[in-house]
Design an enzyme around this catalytic site. Structure first.
Site, mmCIF file in Angstrom:
data_model
loop_
_atom_site.group_PDB
_atom_site.id
_atom_site.type_symbol
_atom_site.label_atom_id
_atom_site.label_comp_id
_atom_site.label_asym_id
_atom_site.label_seq_id
_atom_site.Cartn_x
_atom_site.Cartn_y
_atom_site.Cartn_z
ATOM 1 N N SER A 94 0.839 -1.194 0.000
ATOM 2 C CA SER A 94 0.000 0.000 0.000
ATOM 3 C C SER A 94 0.886 1.260 0.000
ATOM 4 O O SER A 94 1.694 1.425 -0.923
ATOM 5 C CB SER A 94 -0.964 -0.040 1.187
ATOM 6 O OG SER A 94 -2.054 0.814 0.986
ATOM 7 N N HIS A 226 -7.787 -5.972 0.726
ATOM 8 C CA HIS A 226 -6.590 -5.143 0.742
ATOM 9 C C HIS A 226 -5.510 -5.721 1.654
ATOM 10 O O HIS A 226 -4.318 -5.524 1.424
ATOM 11 C CB HIS A 226 -6.949 -3.720 1.187
ATOM 12 C CG HIS A 226 -5.846 -2.725 0.978
ATOM 13 N ND1 HIS A 226 -5.344 -2.421 -0.269
ATOM 14 C CD2 HIS A 226 -5.135 -1.961 1.862
ATOM 15 C CE1 HIS A 226 -4.389 -1.517 -0.150
ATOM 16 N NE2 HIS A 226 -4.233 -1.235 1.129
#
Length: 248
Positions: A94, A226
Site C-alpha cells: 500500500s 486489501h
C-alpha cells in the site's frame, strides 16, 4: 527474534552468517515494523529481513513524524547506505509500495545501486494514482475499518485508538499529498501483488507497474481484500522466496 540494529529506522532480523541478500519491508499507512515480524526468518538463512520503523509508533512513539513521502524516502535511503554491500530487494504494501519505489529511485540515482528487485503490493503505480482528499479523523478511522487488517482491531479500544491515531492520520496525509507523476522506468525487475477482492485498488491498475519494468515484470493475484497478506501469508512468502532465490 529481532535483535540490535545500528539504525532506529530499521529493525533487523539477522542471519547466522553474512547474508546473500537483504529484504527491506515497508509497512502500509498506519502500520509498523511489527506487521512483518512473522517474516523475520521466513526466507532462509541467507536472506536478512529488515523492516522500516516509521516514527511515531512502537519504540519510536515519541519521535517526530515525517509528513511527506519524498523526505521519508530520503531518510530511509540514507539509512540504508551501510547495508548496500549486500544485494537489496524491497517489498512495500500500500503506502509502503510507493515508498519502496521512491527509495529505489534514490538508491539508483544518488548511490548508483540497482536493487535486486522491487516488490509492490496493493498499490497503483505513480503514473496511475488518483487524488485523495485529506480526511478528518472520523473519516480516517472509518477508512481504516473499511480496509480491515490487524490495525483495525485496536480502534475498538479508546485508549489504544488515541495512541495510534496520530500515526494513522499522518500516513493518510502522506498518501493524500503524494500526487500522480510520470513513472520512471526502473533498472530492476518489478513484481506486483494484489488481492482479488481489494476494494482499494483493482488488478489492472496494479498491473500498470509493468510500464515501469523494462528489466522484467511478474504479477501474482491472491485471494483476499486489501490485507490479503494476512490470510495468504504462506503463499505470498513462498512466491517472494522463489523470486529472491534467483535475485542478485
Amino acid at each position: 527474534m529481532a535483535i540490535g540494529t545500528e539504525s532506529i529506522w530499521l529493525r533487523r532480523y539477522r542471519t547466522p552468517q553474512p547474508p546473500r541478500l537483504r529484504l527491506l519491508c515497508l509497512p502500509h499507512a498506519g502500520g509498523s515494523a511489527g506487521f512483518f515480524h512473522s517474516w523475520g526468518h521466513a526466507f532462509g538463512s541467507d536472506v536478512e529481513v529488515m523492516a522500516a520503523r516509521y516514527p511515531g509508533r512502537q519504540e519510536r512513539i515519541a519521535d517526530p513524524f515525517v509528513t511527506e513521502m519524498e523526505p521519508l524516502a530520503d531518510v530511509i535511503a540514507e539509512e540504508l547506505r551501510p547495508f548496500l554491500d549486500t544485494p537489496l530487494a524491497l517489498f512495500g504494501h500500500s503506502m509502503g509500495a510507493s515508498l519502496a519505489y521512491e527509495i529505489t529511485l534514490r538508491l539508483w540515482n544518488r548511490h548508483g545501486v540497482v536493487p535486486a528487485a522491487l516488490m509492490v503490493s496493493g498499490r497503483k503505480p505513480p503514473h496511475l494514482l488518483t487524488p485523495r482528499p485529506d480526511l478528518p479523523d472520523d473519516e480516517v478511522l472509518a477508512e481504516v475499518r473499511r480496509l480491515g487488517g490487524t490495525d483495525a482491531l485496536v480502534l475498538d479500544d479508546p485508549d489504544l485508538c488515541e495512541l495510534v491515531l496520530p500515526a494513522i492520520r499522518t500516513d493518510f496525509r502522506i498518501v493524500a499529498r503524494y500526487a500522480a507523476r510520470p513513472g520512471v522506468p526502473l533498472p530492476c525487475p518489478v513484481y506486483a501483488y494484489v488481492g482479488d477482492h481489494d476494494d482499494d485498488v483493482d488488478v489492472e491498475s496494479v498491473r500498470g507497474w509493468s510500464d515501469l519494468a523494462p528489466g522484467g515484470f511478474g504479477m501474482r493475484v491472491l485471494p483476499g481484500d486489501h490485507f490479503y497478506l494476512a490470510g495468504q501469508r504462506d503463499a505470498l512468502i513462498a512466491d517472494i522466496r522463489a523470486r529472491l532465490a534467483s535475485a542478485r
